[in-house]
Design a protein around this motif. Structure first.
Motif, PDB file in Angstrom:
ATOM      1  N   GLY A 389       0.820  -1.094   0.067  1.00  0.00           N
ATOM      2  CA  GLY A 389      -0.091  -0.124   0.144  1.00  0.00           C
ATOM      3  C   GLY A 389       0.896   1.278  -0.157  1.00  0.00           C
ATOM      4  N   PRO A 390       0.357   2.291   0.503  1.00  0.00           N
ATOM      5  CA  PRO A 390       0.849   3.639   0.721  1.00  0.00           C
ATOM      6  C   PRO A 390       2.450   3.319   1.313  1.00  0.00           C
ATOM      7  N   LYS A 391       3.537   3.837   0.936  1.00  0.00           N
ATOM      8  CA  LYS A 391       4.884   3.717   1.599  1.00  0.00           C
ATOM      9  C   LYS A 391       5.031   4.888   2.364  1.00  0.00           C
ATOM     10  N   ARG A 392       4.345   5.363   3.159  1.00  0.00           N
ATOM     11  CA  ARG A 392       4.705   6.282   4.143  1.00  0.00           C
ATOM     12  C   ARG A 392       5.803   5.967   4.936  1.00  0.00           C
ATOM     13  N   PRO A 393       6.886   6.642   5.135  1.00  0.00           N
ATOM     14  CA  PRO A 393       7.822   6.436   6.239  1.00  0.00           C
ATOM     15  C   PRO A 393       7.454   6.327   7.543  1.00  0.00           C
ATOM     16  N   VAL A 394       7.956   5.754   8.674  1.00  0.00           N
ATOM     17  CA  VAL A 394       7.774   5.808   9.931  1.00  0.00           C
ATOM     18  C   VAL A 394       9.143   5.949  10.512  1.00  0.00           C
ATOM     19  N   LEU A 395       9.088   6.113  12.131  1.00  0.00           N
ATOM     20  CA  LEU A 395      10.339   6.371  12.529  1.00  0.00           C
ATOM     21  C   LEU A 395      11.242   5.336  12.602  1.00  0.00           C
ATOM     22  N   SER A 396      10.653   3.875  12.726  1.00  0.00           N
ATOM     23  CA  SER A 396      11.449   2.816  12.576  1.00  0.00           C
ATOM     24  C   SER A 396      12.264   2.556  11.334  1.00  0.00           C
ATOM     25  N   THR A 423      -0.524   7.223  -9.515  1.00  0.00           N
ATOM     26  CA  THR A 423      -0.760   8.191 -10.351  1.00  0.00           C
ATOM     27  C   THR A 423      -2.106   9.219  -9.468  1.00  0.00           C
ATOM     28  N   GLU A 424      -2.809   8.244  -8.764  1.00  0.00           N
ATOM     29  CA  GLU A 424      -3.821   8.876  -7.862  1.00  0.00           C
ATOM     30  C   GLU A 424      -3.909   8.532  -6.379  1.00  0.00           C
ATOM     31  N   ASP A 425      -4.188   9.406  -5.575  1.00  0.00           N
ATOM     32  CA  ASP A 425      -4.315   9.135  -4.180  1.00  0.00           C
ATOM     33  C   ASP A 425      -5.537   8.269  -3.687  1.00  0.00           C
ATOM     34  N   GLU A 426      -5.511   8.146  -2.448  1.00  0.00           N
ATOM     35  CA  GLU A 426      -6.776   7.285  -2.063  1.00  0.00           C
ATOM     36  C   GLU A 426      -8.382   7.976  -2.359  1.00  0.00           C
ATOM     37  N   GLU A 427      -8.357   9.244  -2.645  1.00  0.00           N
ATOM     38  CA  GLU A 427      -9.424   9.944  -3.081  1.00  0.00           C
ATOM     39  C   GLU A 427      -9.601   9.774  -4.537  1.00  0.00           C
ATOM     40  N   GLY A 428      -8.703   9.555  -5.351  1.00  0.00           N
ATOM     41  CA  GLY A 428      -8.710   9.629  -6.806  1.00  0.00           C
ATOM     42  C   GLY A 428      -8.282  10.846  -7.235  1.00  0.00           C
ATOM     43  N   ASN A 429      -7.480  11.667  -6.639  1.00  0.00           N
ATOM     44  CA  ASN A 429      -6.882  12.875  -6.910  1.00  0.00           C
ATOM     45  C   ASN A 429      -5.517  12.556  -7.780  1.00  0.00           C
ATOM     46  N   PRO A 430      -5.156  13.491  -8.804  1.00  0.00           N
ATOM     47  CA  PRO A 430      -3.909  13.109  -9.587  1.00  0.00           C
ATOM     48  C   PRO A 430      -2.959  13.720  -8.502  1.00  0.00           C
ATOM     49  N   THR A 431      -1.752  12.610  -8.553  1.00  0.00           N
ATOM     50  CA  THR A 431      -0.417  13.029  -7.529  1.00  0.00           C
ATOM     51  C   THR A 431       0.755  13.513  -8.258  1.00  0.00           C
ATOM     52  N   ASP A 432       0.430  14.268  -9.258  1.00  0.00           N
ATOM     53  CA  ASP A 432       1.524  15.043  -9.960  1.00  0.00           C
ATOM     54  C   ASP A 432       2.016  16.303  -9.140  1.00  0.00           C
ATOM     55  N   GLY A 433       3.217  16.010  -8.457  1.00  0.00           N
ATOM     56  CA  GLY A 433       3.678  17.232  -7.809  1.00  0.00           C
ATOM     57  C   GLY A 433       3.377  17.219  -6.364  1.00  0.00           C
ATOM     58  N   VAL A 434       2.606  16.303  -5.964  1.00  0.00           N
ATOM     59  CA  VAL A 434       1.876  16.334  -4.516  1.00  0.00           C
ATOM     60  C   VAL A 434       2.771  15.766  -3.743  1.00  0.00           C
ATOM     61  N   THR A 435       3.198  16.445  -2.570  1.00  0.00           N
ATOM     62  CA  THR A 435       4.221  15.979  -1.586  1.00  0.00           C
ATOM     63  C   THR A 435       3.632  16.230  -0.178  1.00  0.00           C
ATOM     64  N   GLU A 436       3.890  15.081   0.498  1.00  0.00           N
ATOM     65  CA  GLU A 436       3.490  14.952   2.083  1.00  0.00           C
ATOM     66  C   GLU A 436       4.784  15.296   2.825  1.00  0.00           C
ATOM     67  N   LEU A 437       5.052  16.163   3.624  1.00  0.00           N
ATOM     68  CA  LEU A 437       5.882  16.393   4.663  1.00  0.00           C
ATOM     69  C   LEU A 437       5.301  15.759   6.094  1.00  0.00           C
ATOM     70  N   ILE A 438       5.837  14.615   6.449  1.00  0.00           N
ATOM     71  CA  ILE A 438       5.211  13.999   7.644  1.00  0.00           C
ATOM     72  C   ILE A 438       6.326  14.335   8.762  1.00  0.00           C
ATOM     73  N   ILE A 439       5.429  15.080   9.653  1.00  0.00           N
ATOM     74  CA  ILE A 439       6.162  15.391  11.178  1.00  0.00           C
ATOM     75  C   ILE A 439       5.938  14.286  11.996  1.00  0.00           C
ATOM     76  N   ALA A 440       6.781  13.207  12.060  1.00  0.00           N
ATOM     77  CA  ALA A 440       6.691  12.051  12.758  1.00  0.00           C
ATOM     78  C   ALA A 440       6.804  12.256  14.103  1.00  0.00           C
ATOM     79  N   LYS A 441       7.791  13.192  14.574  1.00  0.00           N
ATOM     80  CA  LYS A 441       8.124  13.291  15.868  1.00  0.00           C
ATOM     81  C   LYS A 441       8.303  14.997  15.966  1.00  0.00           C
ATOM     82  N   HIS A 442       7.917  15.484  17.331  1.00  0.00           N
ATOM     83  CA  HIS A 442       8.016  16.865  17.592  1.00  0.00           C
ATOM     84  C   HIS A 442       7.995  16.972  18.934  1.00  0.00           C
ATOM     85  N   ARG A 443       8.989  17.094  19.455  1.00  0.00           N
ATOM     86  CA  ARG A 443       9.304  17.217  20.944  1.00  0.00           C
ATOM     87  C   ARG A 443       8.505  18.093  21.644  1.00  0.00           C
TER      88      ARG A 443
END
Length: 504
Positions: A389-396, A423-443
Motif C-alpha cells: 500500500g502507501p509507502k509512507r515512512p515511519v520512525l523505525s 498516479t492517484e491518491d486514495e480519493e482519486g486525485n492526481p498525484t503530480d507534484g503532490v508531496t507530504e511532509l510528515i512530521i513524525a516526531k515533534h518534541r
C-alpha cells in the motif's frame, strides 16, 4: 641583598593547574576599578544599566566584590532601588554582610568614586581582566592534559576550542541557572513573542503550514529530514536555506558531503531563475533567458549562504567550522547533507550503529552549544520499499541507528506518491507534484502532515497553495532592461527590403 627577590623553581610531582602560581605571577586584576565600579553602582541608579550587560559576578576578582555585585544584580532584576541601604540589607538577609567586610566596607566603596561618568569604560577593563584570567585557566588546563599521554588529542583540541569559543562569546561554562532567572527569561520571551503577528518565534522556513506547526525551527533543535534516495531531500533543504537567507536575511551554513558546492549553487540558480538545470549545465539559453538569469540572480548572490563541500567531514571538523561561522557571520541555521556520510573522528571506532550514534549526539550538542537549529538529512532503510500500500515512512525506518530518533527534536519525512508510480491518491486525485511532509516526531509540539508541491523541472518545493502556472511560464524579454548584450537587427530584414531578392 637580603631583601632582593630570589626566584626558585621547586620540583613538582605533577603539573599544577594554576599557571599563575606556577610562574610566580599574580593573575590579571583591577581591584581599584572594581571598587570604583561598585561604588558608582551604589551612588548612581542609572549606572547599573551601563554595566549590567558587560559584567557578571565572575568578572570580579575579589570574592567580596562578587557577592556585592550579585546582590546588586538581584535587586536590579526585581526592579528594586539600588543604594547603600538596600544593598546592605540584602547582604544581611543573605548572611554575607560580615563576609564582605560589613557596612563600613560598603561605605568605603562609595567614597572611591566621585562620579559614575566613566563606569562603562571601567567595567570593560574589568571584563578584559576576567577574560585574561579565563585564558590563563584554559591554557593551564590544556598544558596539563597535553602532557597526559592518555588524553585523546582530538577530544583535547575540541574541548580547548569549545572553552575558547565560550570566552569569546561571553558564555563561560556554568553549572546551573537559578529558577528566578530562568522564569524571568521565559516570561520575557513570551512577551517578545506576543508582539509578533505571524507567531513564528524561531527561524522561519518559508513554508507557511510548516511554520504554523513548529513556530519556526527553534534554537538548539536538531531536525532530521529523512527520505529515500531521489525523493528530494537535498532540494527541500536547499529551498529552506534559500527562503531563510533570501526572504528573511538570516545566515545559513550548508555542509554538503554528497554534492559539490558548484552543483548546489546551480540548483539554487535554477530554482531562483526558473530555468531548468539542464539548460544551465549546457549553457543553452536564449537571449531573453540570459536576461531572466541576470534579473533574478541578484537577491541570491547577496544571500548570506555559506556552503562547505568537504567530503567525509568529521564531527570535530563540523563543530570547529560551525563555531567559526557563528563567530564571524552569526549563522542562524545549519544544514548537513547528509548524516550517514559523516565520520565520528578521533578514536571513536566501532560498528556503524555506534558511529552514527556518536555523530547524532555530537550534532545535537552543536545545536545546543551554538543555540541554533541544525537540519540533518538522513537516509531511510529499504524496508519502506517492501511495504504494501502507501509507502509512507515511519520512525523505525530511520537507517542504521535508533539514536537518531532519540536525539532529534523534530523528525520529518518526505513522501511523494508519484515516486512509487501512484498516479492517484486514495480519493482519486492526481498525484503530480503532490508531496507530504510528515512530521513524525515533534518534541515541543504536535505531529502532523504538511501538503507541499514539488516542481520537478526546477527541483524545488513550494507551498501547496502557490500558483504553479507562474513557475511554468518563463520571463518575457524586457526591452527596458539594461544589460551588456548588444542587439542587432537581422540581415534577413535587409534582404526583404528588396523585391528582387528572396531570403533563400
Amino acid at each position: 641583598m637580603a631583601n632582593a627577590p630570589v626566584r626558585t623553581k621547586r620540583p613538582s610531582a605533577q603539573p599544577t593547574s594554576n599557571a599563575s602560581r606556577e610562574l610566580g605571577k599574580v593573575p590579571p586584576q583591577a581591584l581599584d576599578l572594581e571598587e570604583a565600579v561598585l561604588g558608582a553602582l551604589l551612588i548612581e541608579k542609572e549606572a547599573v544599566n551601563d554595566v549590567i550587560d558587560i559584567l557578571h559576578p565572575d568578572s570580579f576578582y575579589k570574592d567580596a566584590h562578587q557577592k556585592i555585585y550579585t546582590s546588586i544584580k538581584d535587586l536590579f532584576s526585581k526592579s528594586e532601588p539600588i543604594d547603600l541601604l538596600t544593598v546592605t540589607e540584602d547582604l544581611r538577609k543573605r548572611g554575607e554582610l560580615d563576609l564582605i567586610g560589613g557596612p563600613f566596607y560598603l561605605t568605603q566603596l562609595t567614597g572611591r568614586v566621585g562620579s559614575a561618568a566613566n563606569v562603562e569604560f571601567h567595567a570593560r577593563i574589568i571584563s578584559q581582566k576576567h577574560i585574561l584570567r579565563e585564558l590563563i585557566r584554559i591554557s593551564s588546563s590544556t598544558i596539563t592534559d597535553a602532557f597526559d599521554e592518555t588524553t585523546d588529542v582530538f577530544d583535547l583540541l575540541d574541548r580547548t576550542e569549545s572553552d575558547l569559543f565560550g570566552v569569546a562569546e561571553g558564555n563561560i561554562r556554568k553549572s546551573f541557572d537559578s529558577m528566578s532567572v530562568l522564569i524571568q527569561q521565559a516570561i520575557q520571551r513570551v512577551q517578545e513573542l506576543s508582539q509578533k503577528e505571524d507567531g513564528v518565534s524561531g527561524v522561519p522556513t518559508g513554508f507557511s503550514d510548516l511554520d504554523k506547526i513548529t513556530s519556526g525551527f527553534q534554537p538548539a533543535d536538531m531536525i532530521i529530514l529523512a527520505a529515500r534516495p531521489g525523493m528530494g531531500k537535498t532540494s527541500f533543504a536547499l529551498t529552506i536555506a534559500r527562503n531563510t537567507a533570501v526572504d528573511f536575511k538570516k545566515a545559513v551554513a550548508v555542509f554538503s558531503l554528497e554534492m559539490s558546492s558548484l552543483q548546489l549553487v546551480t540548483r539554487l540558480i535554477s530554482s531562483e531563475t526558473e530555468l531548468t538545470s539542464e539548460k544551465l549545465r549546457k549553457g543553452n539559453l536564449e537571449s531573453h533567458e540570459w536576461e531572466q538569469l541576470s534579473t533574478k540572480i541578484t537577491a541570491l548572490s547577496e544571500a548570506p549562504i555559506f556552503i562547505d563541500d568537504t567530503p567525509a567531514l568529521s564531527v570535530f571538523e563540523l563543530r570547529a567550522k560551525c563555531r567559526r561561522l557563528k563567530a564571524q557571520h552569526d549563522i542562524q541555521m545549519v544544514v548537513i547533507d547528509y548524516l550517514q556520510l559523516m565520520t565520528p573522528g578521533g578514536e571513536n571506532k566501532g560498528n556503524r550503529e555506534q558511529e552514527i550514534s556518536t555523530i547524532s549526539r555530537s550534532v545535537k550538542s552543536i545545536a545546543k552549544e551554538l543555540s541554533i537549529p541544525v537540519i540533518a538529512l538522513s537516509q531511510l532503510s529499504r524496508s519502506v520499499e517492501t511495504r504494501q500500500g502507501p509507502k509512507r515512512p515511519v520512525l523505525s525506518d530511520l537507517r542504521e541507528s535508533g539514536a537518531i530518533e532519540q536525539d532529534a527534536d523534530i523528525v520529518m519525512f518526505l513522501y511523494r506518491p508519484e515516486y512509487y508510480g501512484f498516479t492517484e491518491d486514495e480519493e482519486g486525485n492526481p498525484t503530480d507534484g503532490v508531496t507530504e511532509l510528515i512530521i513524525a516526531k515533534h518534541r515541543n509540539g504536535k505531529t502532523d502532515r504538511v501538503n507541499l508541491r514539488f516542481v520537478d523541472h526546477l527541483a524545488k518545493f513550494v507551498n501547496d497553495g502557490d500558483n504553479m502556472m507562474e513557475m511554468l511560464s518563463p520571463l518575457a524579454p524586457n526591452d527596458d532592461f539594461s544589460t551588456n548584450f548588444v542587439k542587432r537587427s537581422s540581415r534577413m530584414n535587409d534582404d526583404f527590403e528588396s523585391d528582387d531578392q528572396t531570403p533563400f
